[in-house]
Design an enzyme around this catalytic site. Sequence first.
Site, short mmCIF file in Angstrom:
data_model
loop_
_atom_site.label_atom_id
_atom_site.label_comp_id
_atom_site.label_asym_id
_atom_site.label_seq_id
_atom_site.Cartn_x
_atom_site.Cartn_y
_atom_site.Cartn_z
N ASN A 1 0.86 -1.18 0.00
CA ASN A 1 0.00 0.00 0.00
C ASN A 1 0.90 1.23 0.00
O ASN A 1 1.45 1.61 1.03
CB ASN A 1 -0.89 -0.02 1.26
CG ASN A 1 -1.76 1.22 1.35
OD1 ASN A 1 -1.88 1.98 0.39
ND2 ASN A 1 -2.35 1.42 2.52
N TRP A 2 1.02 1.84 -1.18
CA TRP A 2 1.93 2.99 -1.31
C TRP A 2 1.31 4.29 -0.82
O TRP A 2 1.97 5.33 -0.80
CB TRP A 2 2.36 3.14 -2.77
CG TRP A 2 3.43 2.16 -3.19
CD1 TRP A 2 4.03 1.21 -2.41
CD2 TRP A 2 4.02 2.06 -4.49
NE1 TRP A 2 4.96 0.52 -3.15
CE2 TRP A 2 4.98 1.01 -4.43
CE3 TRP A 2 3.85 2.72 -5.71
CZ2 TRP A 2 5.76 0.65 -5.54
CZ3 TRP A 2 4.61 2.35 -6.80
CH2 TRP A 2 5.55 1.32 -6.70
N LYS A 3 0.05 4.26 -0.46
CA LYS A 3 -0.63 5.48 0.03
C LYS A 3 -0.37 6.64 -0.93
O LYS A 3 -0.28 6.42 -2.14
CB LYS A 3 -0.20 5.79 1.46
CG LYS A 3 -0.28 4.56 2.36
CD LYS A 3 -0.11 4.87 3.81
CE LYS A 3 0.00 3.56 4.58
NZ LYS A 3 -0.20 3.70 6.00
N HIS B 1 -9.67 0.91 4.66
CA HIS B 1 -8.41 1.14 5.40
C HIS B 1 -8.70 2.10 6.55
O HIS B 1 -9.51 3.02 6.41
CB HIS B 1 -7.36 1.72 4.45
CG HIS B 1 -5.99 1.73 5.04
ND1 HIS B 1 -5.60 2.70 5.94
CD2 HIS B 1 -4.94 0.90 4.88
CE1 HIS B 1 -4.36 2.44 6.31
NE2 HIS B 1 -3.93 1.36 5.68
N GLU C 1 -7.17 4.53 7.65
CA GLU C 1 -6.96 5.96 7.33
C GLU C 1 -8.21 6.53 6.65
O GLU C 1 -8.57 7.69 6.85
CB GLU C 1 -5.71 6.14 6.46
CG GLU C 1 -4.45 5.93 7.28
CD GLU C 1 -3.23 5.50 6.49
OE1 GLU C 1 -3.24 5.59 5.24
OE2 GLU C 1 -2.25 5.07 7.12
N GLU D 1 -5.81 -5.40 10.42
CA GLU D 1 -4.82 -4.34 10.64
C GLU D 1 -5.15 -3.60 11.93
O GLU D 1 -6.00 -2.69 11.92
CB GLU D 1 -4.86 -3.34 9.49
CG GLU D 1 -4.47 -3.90 8.15
CD GLU D 1 -3.82 -2.82 7.29
OE1 GLU D 1 -2.67 -3.01 6.92
OE2 GLU D 1 -4.45 -1.79 7.02
N GLY E 1 2.00 2.04 10.84
CA GLY E 1 2.98 3.13 10.76
C GLY E 1 3.65 3.48 12.08
O GLY E 1 4.30 4.51 12.17
N SER F 1 2.98 -2.38 10.49
CA SER F 1 4.41 -2.39 10.78
C SER F 1 5.11 -3.70 10.39
O SER F 1 6.02 -4.15 11.09
CB SER F 1 4.66 -2.04 12.26
OG SER F 1 4.26 -0.69 12.49
N GLY G 1 2.66 -1.17 4.38
CA GLY G 1 2.68 0.24 4.02
C GLY G 1 4.11 0.73 3.84
O GLY G 1 4.74 0.53 2.81
N GLY G 2 4.65 1.37 4.89
CA GLY G 2 5.97 2.01 4.82
C GLY G 2 7.06 1.14 4.19
O GLY G 2 7.80 1.60 3.31
C1 PEP Z 1 -1.01 0.09 6.03
O1 PEP Z 1 -1.02 1.27 5.71
O2 PEP Z 1 -1.94 -0.64 5.72
C2 PEP Z 1 0.11 -0.41 6.81
C3 PEP Z 1 0.06 -1.62 7.26
O3 PEP Z 1 1.15 0.48 7.04
P1 PEP Z 1 2.54 0.13 7.76
O4 PEP Z 1 3.06 -1.16 7.16
O5 PEP Z 1 3.41 1.29 7.44
O6 PEP Z 1 2.26 -0.03 9.20
#
Ligand code: PEP
Length: 242
Positions: free
Chosen positions: A14-16, A96, A98, A166, A172, A206, A227-228
């Site tokens: 997930n590149w957001k 998600h 967010e 999640e 994050g 994470s 994500g990150g």
């Molecule tokens: C996400 O945005 O779905 C996510 C899991 O982010 P991260 O891996 O950065 O926690």
Amino acid sequence: MINLNKFSSYFVANWKLNGDFNFIDQFLDQLKIPKNDSKCVVICPTSVHLNYISTKKKGLYLGAQNVSQYKSGAFTGEISCQSLLDLKVDFCIVGHSERRQKYFETEIDVNQKTQQLIDAKVIPIVCIGETLEDKENKRTTNILAKQLDDGIPEISNSNNTLIAYEPVWAIGTGLTPTLDEIYQTHEFIKNYDTKFNNFKILYGGSVKASNAKKIVSLSNVDGALIGGASLKHDEFGKIIED
Ligand code: PEP
């Protein structure tokens, strides 16, 4: 619609709101894609970059980060399921945290988006998870139950929908639940209703190269939503490597 049963695991990047043409060129050039094609590796860039990736990707699947719950009409700025289908998008993240927190998406929205995607033959990846406050108040299973009941439509089944657990507090932050907590929560989801028994459930929050293998090797974890760490080709490459 992609046949989900041909995969043993799923890794969703997930590149957001990140990435541009330059970044995409470098990422795709340098990413080592696993030889094992039973691993389903999905890249979810911004919607503006979907088409660019679709012309360049090899050995990867394409995912969107969001879709409108409406088919068409006066919804300025929205993206329809049909437009995702036109771009040969295979997956779409729905609900998600967010989007739930910053754009006030409700369970009804999540449910309608998931239905629309299934109708359009795009696989929804429905995100569910508790906040830190829910966790501290021991409300995790109540929250997940409500999200499963209200957010997942009747037509969803293990062939047309993926679930991503999640925990919001893990996204994050560098924090993760223990392996045992992840196992227990996935067990809860799978057994909440017989209809979820065979659903594939990804873990997100994470995930990085140093913890991915242990998490994904849990017997009831079918992959990861990242994500990150998915923005670094070497880190993501290690997460998906055979
Ligand atoms: C996400 O945005 O779905 C996510 C899991 O982010 P991260 O891996 O950065 O926690």
